[in-house]
Design a protein around this motif. Structure first.
Motif, PDB file in Angstrom:
ATOM      1  N   THR A   1      17.987-102.773  13.390  1.00 36.15           N
ATOM      2  CA  THR A   1      17.205-101.707  14.013  1.00 36.15           C
ATOM      3  C   THR A   1      16.625-102.155  15.346  1.00 36.15           C
ATOM      4  OG1 THR A   1      15.256-102.407  12.752  1.00 36.15           O
ATOM      5  CG2 THR A   1      16.602-100.645  11.803  1.00 36.15           C
ATOM      6  N   LYS A   2      16.491-103.451  15.551  1.00 35.71           N
ATOM      7  CA  LYS A   2      15.921-103.959  16.800  1.00 35.71           C
ATOM      8  C   LYS A   2      16.832-103.671  17.996  1.00 35.71           C
ATOM      9  CE  LYS A   2      12.202-105.430  14.860  1.00 35.71           C
ATOM     10  NZ  LYS A   2      11.678-106.788  14.916  1.00 35.71           N
ATOM     11  N   ASN A   3      18.128-103.421  17.723  1.00 31.12           N
ATOM     12  CA  ASN A   3      19.039-103.020  18.802  1.00 31.12           C
ATOM     13  C   ASN A   3      18.628-101.660  19.376  1.00 31.12           C
ATOM     14  OD1 ASN A   3      21.701-104.103  16.626  1.00 31.12           O
ATOM     15  ND2 ASN A   3      20.525-105.353  18.036  1.00 31.12           N
ATOM     16  N   ASP A   4      18.288-100.732  18.475  1.00 37.43           N
ATOM     17  CA  ASP A   4      17.803 -99.410  18.914  1.00 37.43           C
ATOM     18  C   ASP A   4      16.471 -99.531  19.641  1.00 37.43           C
ATOM     19  OD1 ASP A   4      19.937 -97.985  17.956  1.00 37.43           O
ATOM     20  OD2 ASP A   4      18.909 -97.149  16.213  1.00 37.43           O
ATOM     21  N   ILE A   5      15.606-100.425  19.167  1.00 38.54           N
ATOM     22  CA  ILE A   5      14.293-100.587  19.790  1.00 38.54           C
ATOM     23  C   ILE A   5      14.455-101.067  21.230  1.00 38.54           C
ATOM     24  CG2 ILE A   5      12.137-101.897  19.736  1.00 38.54           C
ATOM     25  CD1 ILE A   5      12.331 -99.692  17.631  1.00 38.54           C
ATOM     26  N   PHE A   6      15.400-101.971  21.471  1.00 31.48           N
ATOM     27  CA  PHE A   6      15.654-102.416  22.849  1.00 31.48           C
ATOM     28  C   PHE A   6      16.061-101.226  23.716  1.00 31.48           C
ATOM     29  CE2 PHE A   6      18.262-103.779  26.377  1.00 31.48           C
ATOM     30  CZ  PHE A   6      17.596-104.901  26.875  1.00 31.48           C
ATOM     31  N   SER A   7      17.005-100.426  23.235  1.00 27.76           N
ATOM     32  CA  SER A   7      17.476 -99.269  24.004  1.00 27.76           C
ATOM     33  C   SER A   7      16.349 -98.281  24.256  1.00 27.76           C
ATOM     34  CB  SER A   7      18.619 -98.577  23.254  1.00 27.76           C
ATOM     35  OG  SER A   7      19.684 -99.470  23.017  1.00 27.76           O
TER      36      SER A   7
END
Length: 374
Positions: A194-200
Motif C-alpha cells: 500500500t505504500k506504493n499508492d501512498i507515494f503516488s
C-alpha cells in the motif's frame, strides 16, 4: 451490475463517433453517451479497448476490481458491461464524470482552482485511497495520478482507471505505474504494498499545491518530488505554492500541513510513510483545529447576534402567523399579546443573520499574522 446490449452502446455513442471521445489511455478509449433505462435517460462513460490492442486483460482486470468494490462516493461507479465480439471481450459502462480530470484543472484550464477547493480535493482523494486500502483483501491502485482523478457534475473528486489495480499483495505482479508518480522503491514484485499508492498520492498532493507537473522536462530538476523536497527541507513552503493564486492568510497553516504530509508520503524510507487512514485522520484534525481557531467564541457570538440579528419576517408576520394558530385554538388575544415573545432556534437565527464583516472580524481570537512554517 447491469448487462447492456452492444447495439445499445453503439447507439449511445453514435457508433463510437470521435466527437464523443472524452479520454484516451494506454489500454482504453472513453466515450460519452446516453443510455435509456425505464424511460429515464442517463449520461454515461463507455470505455473500450484501444484500436489494434489485442490484450484486453487490463480492461477485464478493471471490471473485476470495480465489481468487487462496494459503492463509495470517492470512486468512479461501475454501472455495467457489454460483450462486443466473438471473443466475448467486454466494454465498461460507468458514471459520466462531466468535469474532466485534475490534470486538466491544474494544467490546462485558464482559471486555476482556489485554495479551499484544493484542500477539499486533497481530502476526497485521501478518502478514496483509504477506502481501497481498507478493503479485504486490500486493493492497491498502482496508478494514482492527476489524470486518473475525475470530477462529477458537482465537482467532487473521484479515483478512476483500475486497469493496473490488484486485490491483495500479489508477489507475482510486475511493477507498474506512471513515471513521475511511480514509487522508486517499487522495483520488484515483492516490493508491492500500500505504500506504493501512498507515494503516488504524495506526488498528487505536491502537484495540487504547486501547480507543477510530476515530470516537466522544461524545468530543472524535471522531477516535482526532487524539486519540492529540497524546498520543504529548507522550510521554504511559500516557494512551492502555485503562484497563480495567492494563499489566503487564514489558509497558510493548512497548506503548510499539506506539504509536510506530502513530504512524509514521498519519503525514500517506506516505513516513514503514513497509512491512508493516518493521512485522513491527520487532515481532519488539522482542518477542524484551524476552523475552530478562527470561529468566535459562543459568548462573542451571542453578544454580537443580540445587536446584529436581522430576521426576514417582521413582527407583523409573526402576529399573522400566531393569529392563525390562535384562531384555531380559540386563544387569539393571549397569542397576539405574546407576539414579541416568539422563541426561535439557533438554526433559524443563523439562517437569517446579516453579517457585518468588520464586527465579525473583531470577534476572531486568532491574528492573521500567521506565516508559513510557524
Amino acid at each position: 451490475m447491469e448487462e447492456f446490449d452492444y447495439e445499445e452502446v453503439v447507439k449511445a455513442t453514435e457508433n463510437f463517433n470521435p466527437r464523443k471521445m472524452i479520454g484516451k489511455g494506454s489500454h482504453g478509449v472513453v466515450y460519452e453517451g446516453v443510455v435509456v433505462k425505464d424511460s429515464i435517460k442517463r449520461m454515461v462513460a463507455i470505455k473500450k479497448p484501444s484500436e489494434g490492442l489485442e490484450d484486453n486483460s487490463k480492461l477485464e482486470n478493471e471490471i473485476q476490481v470495480l465489481t468487487s468494490l462496494g459503492q463509495n462516493p470517492h470512486v468512479v461507479n461501475l454501472i455495467g458491461t457489454t460483450r462486443y465480439d466473438k471473443n466475448k471481450k467486454k466494454l465498461i459502462v460507468m458514471d459520466l464524470m462531466a468535469n474532466g480530470t485534475l490534470h486538466d484543472m491544474l494544467h490546462e484550464n485558464k482559471t486555476p482552482p482556489t485554495w479551499p477547493k484544493r484542500v477539499e480535493m486533497a481530502m476526497q482523494i485521501a478518502r478514496s485511497v483509504q477506502f481501497l486500502h481498507g478493503e479485504k483483501p486490500v486493493v492497491i491502485h498502482r496508478d494514482i495520478k492527476s489524470s486518473n482523478i475525475l470530477f462529477d457534475s458537482q465537482w467532487n473528486a473521484k479515483l478512476a482507471d483500475f486497469g493496473l489495480a490488484v486485490r491483495g499483495v500479489d508477489s507475482l505482479s510486475q511493477p507498474a505505474g506512471t513515471i513521475g508518480y511511480l514509487d522508486p522503491c517499487y522495483t520488484t514484485p515483492d516490493k508491492l504494498s500500500t505504500k506504493n499508492d501512498i507515494f503516488s498520492f504524495g506526488v498528487v498532493l505536491l502537484e495540487m499545491v504547486s501547480g507543477r507537473k510530476a515530470i516537466d522536462v522544461c524545468k530543472t530538476p524535471s522531477s516535482l518530488v526532487e524539486w519540492a523536497m529540497r524546498l520543504i527541507e529548507q522550510k521554504l513552503f511559500k516557494e512551492i505554492c502555485d503562484g497563480r493564486v495567492a494563499v489566503p492568510d487564514n489558509m497558510v497553516a493548512t497548506v503548510s500541513y499539506l506539504l509536510r504530509c506530502a513530504a512524509r508520503c514521498v519519503s525514500e524510507n517506506e516505513d516513514e510513510r503514513p497509512s491512508a487512514r493516518d493521512v485522513v485522520l491527520g487532515m481532519e484534525r488539522c482542518f477542524v483545529e484551524r476552523v475552530s481557531r478562527f470561529l468566535p467564541s459562543w459568548k462573542c457570538v451571542l453578544v454580537w447576534l443580540r445587536k446584529k440579528i436581522v430576521i426576514s419576517v417582521g413582527v407583523q408576520s409573526h402576529e399573522r402567523r400566531i393569529r392563525c394558530i390562535a384562531e384555531e385554538e380559540g386563544e387569539e388575544d393571549d397569542a397576539v399579546s405574546s407576539a414579541n415573545k416568539v422563541s426561535i432556534t439557533i438554526r433559524q437565527v443563523l439562517a437569517h443573520v446579516t453579517f457585518d464583516s468588520h464586527e465579525f472580524n473583531c470577534c476572531q481570537t486568532v491574528s492573521h499574522q500567521t506565516r508559513f512554517g510557524q
